[in-house]
Structure formats: C-alpha cells, structure tokens
Design an enzyme around this catalytic site. Sequence first.
Site, PDB file in Angstrom:
ATOM      1  N   HIS A  91      -5.832  15.244   1.658  1.00  0.00           N
ATOM      2  CA  HIS A  91      -7.017  15.468   2.262  1.00  0.00           C
ATOM      3  C   HIS A  91      -7.243  15.311   3.889  1.00  0.00           C
ATOM      4  O   HIS A  91      -6.650  16.268   4.252  1.00  0.00           O
ATOM      5  CB  HIS A  91      -7.942  14.838   2.344  1.00  0.00           C
ATOM      6  CG  HIS A  91      -9.591  15.750   2.886  1.00  0.00           C
ATOM      7  ND1 HIS A  91     -10.694  14.722   3.632  1.00  0.00           N
ATOM      8  CD2 HIS A  91      -9.944  16.734   3.420  1.00  0.00           C
ATOM      9  CE1 HIS A  91     -11.453  15.671   3.959  1.00  0.00           C
ATOM     10  NE2 HIS A  91     -10.978  16.828   3.890  1.00  0.00           N
TER      11      HIS A  91
ATOM     12  N   HIS B 258      -5.837  10.859  -2.928  1.00  0.00           N
ATOM     13  CA  HIS B 258      -6.904  12.008  -2.554  1.00  0.00           C
ATOM     14  C   HIS B 258      -7.209  12.049  -1.386  1.00  0.00           C
ATOM     15  O   HIS B 258      -7.500  13.315  -0.829  1.00  0.00           O
ATOM     16  CB  HIS B 258      -8.000  11.939  -3.326  1.00  0.00           C
ATOM     17  CG  HIS B 258      -8.178  12.535  -5.046  1.00  0.00           C
ATOM     18  ND1 HIS B 258      -7.343  13.463  -5.026  1.00  0.00           N
ATOM     19  CD2 HIS B 258      -8.473  11.956  -6.428  1.00  0.00           C
ATOM     20  CE1 HIS B 258      -7.397  13.536  -6.770  1.00  0.00           C
ATOM     21  NE2 HIS B 258      -8.194  12.818  -6.958  1.00  0.00           N
TER      22      HIS B 258
ATOM     23  N   HIS C 255      -5.141   5.448  -6.907  1.00  0.00           N
ATOM     24  CA  HIS C 255      -5.425   6.773  -6.524  1.00  0.00           C
ATOM     25  C   HIS C 255      -6.637   7.642  -5.842  1.00  0.00           C
ATOM     26  O   HIS C 255      -6.182   9.028  -5.358  1.00  0.00           O
ATOM     27  CB  HIS C 255      -5.638   7.130  -8.679  1.00  0.00           C
ATOM     28  CG  HIS C 255      -6.136   8.619  -9.050  1.00  0.00           C
ATOM     29  ND1 HIS C 255      -5.666   9.406  -8.840  1.00  0.00           N
ATOM     30  CD2 HIS C 255      -7.462   9.179  -8.773  1.00  0.00           C
ATOM     31  CE1 HIS C 255      -6.170  10.489  -9.674  1.00  0.00           C
ATOM     32  NE2 HIS C 255      -7.163  10.443  -9.299  1.00  0.00           N
ATOM     33  N   GLU C 256      -7.866   6.694  -5.766  1.00  0.00           N
ATOM     34  CA  GLU C 256      -8.935   7.844  -4.902  1.00  0.00           C
ATOM     35  C   GLU C 256      -8.137   7.690  -3.720  1.00  0.00           C
ATOM     36  O   GLU C 256      -8.318   8.823  -3.295  1.00  0.00           O
ATOM     37  CB  GLU C 256      -9.927   6.937  -4.986  1.00  0.00           C
ATOM     38  CG  GLU C 256     -10.283   6.782  -6.020  1.00  0.00           C
ATOM     39  CD  GLU C 256     -10.426   7.750  -6.974  1.00  0.00           C
ATOM     40  OE1 GLU C 256     -10.840   8.995  -6.604  1.00  0.00           O
ATOM     41  OE2 GLU C 256     -10.507   7.682  -8.048  1.00  0.00           O
TER      42      GLU C 256
HETATM   43 ZN   LIG Z   1      -8.620  12.056  -9.495  1.00  0.00          ZN
END
Ligand SMILES: [Zn+2]
Length: 231
Positions: free
Chosen positions: A103, A99, A95-96
């Site tokens: 980005h 991100h 999940h991270e």
């Molecule tokens: Zn998150």
Amino acid sequence: MGIIIYFIILMVVPMLAQMNVKSTFNKYSKVRSTSGLTGREVAEEILRNNGIYDVEVVRGEGFLSDHYDPKNKKIALSPDNYDTPSIAGTAVAAHEVGHAIQHATGYAFLNFRSALFPLAQLGSNLSYFLIIAGMFVTYAQGVGGTFGSMMLWGGIALMAFAVLFQVVTLPVEFDASKRAMKQIESLNIVNEKEYRHAKKVLNAAAMTYVAATAVAVAELVRFIMIARGSN
Ligand SMILES: [Zn+2]
C-alpha cells in the site's frame, strides 16, 4: 467424467485447502518463536524498519481473522497472533505488514485490485440473479429468446469482474508473503528452521486463495457453456 472432475474442483479442493491451513496454523501457533516477539511486536518492528509510522496494529476478533485494512491503515491480528510469540503469529503478522508495504509503495496489483473492488462486489451480488433470471426467461421463451440471452450474458459479464478480482488477489497475496519472508529473514526475526516453518504457514494460506480462484473460474466457465448452449 467431466462432472466428477468439476465437483472435485468445486468441493474437495477448497475443503482440503481449508483443512490444511487450519492444521498448519494450529501446529505452528503452538511453536514458540526464539525471538520471543508477539505478532504485534513483529508487525511493529517490520513497519518501523520500512519507514511506515502511520499504520496501527490492533487486536482483531476471531480465529484466522488477520487482515490489513488499507482504508483505515490498520493491521488487525487475531488475538492469538497478537498476544503470543509463535511461528504462526510471526508469519501472519509479517504477511499483513507485506500488504501495508504494498500500500505504502503503490504496488500495481494492489491498486488494480482496489479499483476492481466496486465492480466485483456488484458482480458477486447481482450476477447470480441475472444468470438465473436469464435462464428462466430463455426457457420460457424457448431457444433463440434474445431477452433471456441478454440477461444471461449480462450476468456472466458481471460475474467475470468478480472472478477477475479473485485472480488479481493471487499476485497480491503471493507478493505479500514474499515480502514477509524477506523481512523476517533480513531482520533476523527467525532462524533457519523457523524460516522454513513460517513459509509453510504462508504457503498453506496462499493455497486457500488458489482453491477459491479455481472454483470461481470453473463456475464462470460452466455458465459460459450454459449460455452458449442456450443461444
Ligand atoms: Zn494477505
């Protein structure tokens, strides 16, 4: 009746969401993943497979402290996720990285969210002060006091930015989880059963954002109703 529904939204829903994420996380952090990859290794593999080489994966501090820091291009994983090969660690790490991929690819909602951040922060710091001061002045001046009403509406406008920020957080979070699930499936990091369990972990985390947003919107609506009543 209205007030009861209001308090249910405000107190019970976020509490349930928090309890649910904790228990789901506790359960699946004890389930060892068949890949044998720690959260750090999962994150690094997905990053590499997406051609991202400038994001560092570091060990963070504290339970459920996992996050992506776009400013320093760092993925911080909580110690358990970082060190041990578990389903929860796999899901959260992916999940991270979701991100980080947002980005790297200039995902629109993430950019919008970043642009909103300064106003949202100002809003959450200053809005309550303005709203309370506005209500006080309105009360002191009596109904029809323009100055108090201006302060009140100014505070509400600021609060609206903070709420908008939270609303924009929702697509960002759901998209990161969607990317995460796609990655761990296509890279064969999880089997079918693990895929379902990883999804449970990420859904539980997403619900905490939904609950927080519901509370923020309810709060904003309540202040708008108060301000309209005081005009
Ligand atoms: Zn998150």
